[in-house]
Design a protein around this motif. Structure first.
Motif, PDB file in Angstrom:
ATOM      1  N   THR A  48       0.849  -1.187   0.000  1.00  0.00           N
ATOM      2  CA  THR A  48       0.000   0.000   0.000  1.00  0.00           C
ATOM      3  C   THR A  48       0.886   1.240   0.000  1.00  0.00           C
ATOM      4  O   THR A  48       2.075   1.162   0.304  1.00  0.00           O
ATOM      5  CB  THR A  48      -0.915   0.054   1.241  1.00  0.00           C
ATOM      6  N   CYS A  49       0.290   2.367  -0.308  1.00  0.00           N
ATOM      7  CA  CYS A  49       1.052   3.620  -0.314  1.00  0.00           C
ATOM      8  C   CYS A  49       1.548   3.959   1.090  1.00  0.00           C
ATOM      9  O   CYS A  49       2.646   4.490   1.250  1.00  0.00           O
ATOM     10  CB  CYS A  49       0.187   4.749  -0.868  1.00  0.00           C
ATOM     11  N   LEU A  50       0.757   3.636   2.085  1.00  0.00           N
ATOM     12  CA  LEU A  50       1.155   3.906   3.463  1.00  0.00           C
ATOM     13  C   LEU A  50       2.376   3.060   3.840  1.00  0.00           C
ATOM     14  O   LEU A  50       3.304   3.552   4.475  1.00  0.00           O
ATOM     15  CB  LEU A  50      -0.016   3.615   4.411  1.00  0.00           C
ATOM     16  N   GLN A  51       2.382   1.810   3.429  1.00  0.00           N
ATOM     17  CA  GLN A  51       3.528   0.946   3.704  1.00  0.00           C
ATOM     18  C   GLN A  51       4.751   1.396   2.916  1.00  0.00           C
ATOM     19  O   GLN A  51       5.874   1.289   3.400  1.00  0.00           O
ATOM     20  CB  GLN A  51       3.188  -0.500   3.354  1.00  0.00           C
ATOM     21  N   LEU A  52       4.530   1.914   1.718  1.00  0.00           N
ATOM     22  CA  LEU A  52       5.638   2.400   0.889  1.00  0.00           C
ATOM     23  C   LEU A  52       6.339   3.579   1.555  1.00  0.00           C
ATOM     24  O   LEU A  52       7.528   3.792   1.359  1.00  0.00           O
ATOM     25  CB  LEU A  52       5.113   2.801  -0.490  1.00  0.00           C
ATOM     26  N   ALA A  53       5.634   4.315   2.382  1.00  0.00           N
ATOM     27  CA  ALA A  53       6.213   5.458   3.079  1.00  0.00           C
ATOM     28  C   ALA A  53       6.991   5.041   4.331  1.00  0.00           C
ATOM     29  O   ALA A  53       7.547   5.894   5.021  1.00  0.00           O
ATOM     30  CB  ALA A  53       5.106   6.441   3.456  1.00  0.00           C
ATOM     31  N   ASN A  54       7.053   3.737   4.634  1.00  0.00           N
ATOM     32  CA  ASN A  54       7.731   3.254   5.831  1.00  0.00           C
ATOM     33  C   ASN A  54       8.869   2.300   5.439  1.00  0.00           C
ATOM     34  O   ASN A  54       8.750   1.083   5.561  1.00  0.00           O
ATOM     35  CB  ASN A  54       6.725   2.532   6.735  1.00  0.00           C
ATOM     36  N   PRO A  55      10.019   2.857   4.996  1.00  0.00           N
ATOM     37  CA  PRO A  55      11.110   1.996   4.526  1.00  0.00           C
ATOM     38  C   PRO A  55      11.823   1.224   5.632  1.00  0.00           C
ATOM     39  O   PRO A  55      12.533   0.268   5.350  1.00  0.00           O
ATOM     40  CB  PRO A  55      12.057   2.973   3.841  1.00  0.00           C
ATOM     41  N   GLN A  56      11.637   1.614   6.887  1.00  0.00           N
ATOM     42  CA  GLN A  56      12.284   0.874   7.972  1.00  0.00           C
ATOM     43  C   GLN A  56      11.628  -0.488   8.168  1.00  0.00           C
ATOM     44  O   GLN A  56      12.268  -1.436   8.588  1.00  0.00           O
ATOM     45  CB  GLN A  56      12.216   1.652   9.298  1.00  0.00           C
ATOM     46  N   ARG A  57      10.345  -0.587   7.862  1.00  0.00           N
ATOM     47  CA  ARG A  57       9.613  -1.815   8.117  1.00  0.00           C
ATOM     48  C   ARG A  57       9.339  -2.629   6.845  1.00  0.00           C
ATOM     49  O   ARG A  57       9.237  -3.854   6.912  1.00  0.00           O
ATOM     50  CB  ARG A  57       8.298  -1.477   8.791  1.00  0.00           C
ATOM     51  N   GLU A 114       7.225  -5.049  -8.643  1.00  0.00           N
ATOM     52  CA  GLU A 114       6.011  -4.819  -7.860  1.00  0.00           C
ATOM     53  C   GLU A 114       6.083  -3.479  -7.123  1.00  0.00           C
ATOM     54  O   GLU A 114       5.111  -2.729  -7.070  1.00  0.00           O
ATOM     55  CB  GLU A 114       5.799  -5.939  -6.831  1.00  0.00           C
ATOM     56  N   ILE A 115       7.250  -3.208  -6.561  1.00  0.00           N
ATOM     57  CA  ILE A 115       7.443  -1.964  -5.813  1.00  0.00           C
ATOM     58  C   ILE A 115       7.440  -0.778  -6.764  1.00  0.00           C
ATOM     59  O   ILE A 115       6.870   0.274  -6.466  1.00  0.00           O
ATOM     60  CB  ILE A 115       8.760  -2.011  -5.005  1.00  0.00           C
ATOM     61  N   LYS A 116       8.054  -0.948  -7.926  1.00  0.00           N
ATOM     62  CA  LYS A 116       8.100   0.136  -8.908  1.00  0.00           C
ATOM     63  C   LYS A 116       6.692   0.496  -9.381  1.00  0.00           C
ATOM     64  O   LYS A 116       6.348   1.681  -9.484  1.00  0.00           O
ATOM     65  CB  LYS A 116       8.959  -0.291 -10.097  1.00  0.00           C
ATOM     66  N   ALA A 117       5.854  -0.508  -9.616  1.00  0.00           N
ATOM     67  CA  ALA A 117       4.471  -0.252 -10.042  1.00  0.00           C
ATOM     68  C   ALA A 117       3.673   0.416  -8.931  1.00  0.00           C
ATOM     69  O   ALA A 117       2.893   1.347  -9.183  1.00  0.00           O
ATOM     70  CB  ALA A 117       3.807  -1.557 -10.457  1.00  0.00           C
ATOM     71  N   LEU A 118       3.880  -0.027  -7.698  1.00  0.00           N
ATOM     72  CA  LEU A 118       3.186   0.582  -6.565  1.00  0.00           C
ATOM     73  C   LEU A 118       3.603   2.033  -6.400  1.00  0.00           C
ATOM     74  O   LEU A 118       2.759   2.911  -6.177  1.00  0.00           O
ATOM     75  CB  LEU A 118       3.475  -0.199  -5.274  1.00  0.00           C
ATOM     76  N   LYS A 119       4.896   2.306  -6.537  1.00  0.00           N
ATOM     77  CA  LYS A 119       5.385   3.680  -6.402  1.00  0.00           C
ATOM     78  C   LYS A 119       4.791   4.570  -7.484  1.00  0.00           C
ATOM     79  O   LYS A 119       4.375   5.697  -7.208  1.00  0.00           O
ATOM     80  CB  LYS A 119       6.905   3.726  -6.460  1.00  0.00           C
ATOM     81  N   ALA A 120       4.714   4.075  -8.712  1.00  0.00           N
ATOM     82  CA  ALA A 120       4.132   4.847  -9.807  1.00  0.00           C
ATOM     83  C   ALA A 120       2.664   5.147  -9.529  1.00  0.00           C
ATOM     84  O   ALA A 120       2.192   6.272  -9.740  1.00  0.00           O
ATOM     85  CB  ALA A 120       4.282   4.097 -11.117  1.00  0.00           C
ATOM     86  N   ARG A 121       1.937   4.139  -9.016  1.00  0.00           N
ATOM     87  CA  ARG A 121       0.515   4.341  -8.707  1.00  0.00           C
ATOM     88  C   ARG A 121       0.335   5.350  -7.566  1.00  0.00           C
ATOM     89  O   ARG A 121      -0.518   6.234  -7.632  1.00  0.00           O
ATOM     90  CB  ARG A 121      -0.126   3.012  -8.326  1.00  0.00           C
ATOM     91  N   CYS A 122       1.166   5.235  -6.536  1.00  0.00           N
ATOM     92  CA  CYS A 122       1.065   6.154  -5.392  1.00  0.00           C
ATOM     93  C   CYS A 122       1.428   7.578  -5.800  1.00  0.00           C
ATOM     94  O   CYS A 122       0.787   8.530  -5.364  1.00  0.00           O
ATOM     95  CB  CYS A 122       1.955   5.682  -4.250  1.00  0.00           C
ATOM     96  N   ASP A 123       2.462   7.703  -6.634  1.00  0.00           N
ATOM     97  CA  ASP A 123       2.847   9.035  -7.119  1.00  0.00           C
ATOM     98  C   ASP A 123       1.741   9.642  -7.969  1.00  0.00           C
ATOM     99  O   ASP A 123       1.472  10.843  -7.881  1.00  0.00           O
ATOM    100  CB  ASP A 123       4.147   8.968  -7.912  1.00  0.00           C
ATOM    101  N   ALA A 124       1.086   8.822  -8.784  1.00  0.00           N
ATOM    102  CA  ALA A 124      -0.003   9.322  -9.620  1.00  0.00           C
ATOM    103  C   ALA A 124      -1.175   9.779  -8.758  1.00  0.00           C
ATOM    104  O   ALA A 124      -1.789  10.811  -9.033  1.00  0.00           O
ATOM    105  CB  ALA A 124      -0.451   8.240 -10.593  1.00  0.00           C
ATOM    106  N   GLU A 125      -1.477   9.020  -7.715  1.00  0.00           N
ATOM    107  CA  GLU A 125      -2.565   9.415  -6.815  1.00  0.00           C
ATOM    108  C   GLU A 125      -2.217  10.700  -6.072  1.00  0.00           C
ATOM    109  O   GLU A 125      -3.071  11.556  -5.867  1.00  0.00           O
ATOM    110  CB  GLU A 125      -2.850   8.303  -5.811  1.00  0.00           C
TER     111      GLU A 125
END
Length: 87
Positions: free
Chosen positions: A38-47, A56-67
């Motif tokens: 999720t975008c919230l999890q993407l914002a937590n690189p420590q965990r 998978e991460i690259k696609a999630l980042k692109a989707r979160c950035d677009a949102e």
């Protein structure tokens, strides 16, 4: 001769133990992190794993950035369309 016969297995055993005492290639630093989903999890690189080398991460980042970059008018239109369809 008896001393040599007893000493050889002892030295062989010590050599085998010493090679297994070396650290493994990964080291002891980091544990395997779960992939962010999720975008919230993407914002937590420590965990969570957020390395964009994974597709998978690259696609999630692109989707979160677009949102995140969506204009406020598009968000309002989407919200108003949703409330109209609910009624």
């Amino acid at each position: 001769m008896n001393t040599r016969t007893a000493l050889f297995p002892l030295l062989l055993g010590a050599a085998l133990v010493s090679t297994s005492a070396h650290s493994h290639p990964e080291g002891h630093g980091e544990e395997d992190k779960p992939f962010a989903s999720t975008c919230l999890q993407l914002a937590n690189p420590q965990r969570y794993e957020v390395d964009t080398a994974y597709p998978e991460i690259k696609a999630l980042k692109a989707r979160c950035d677009a949102e995140k970059n969506a204009t406020p008018t598009k968000r309002k239109k989407a919200a108003s369309a949703k409330t109209k369809s609910d009624h």
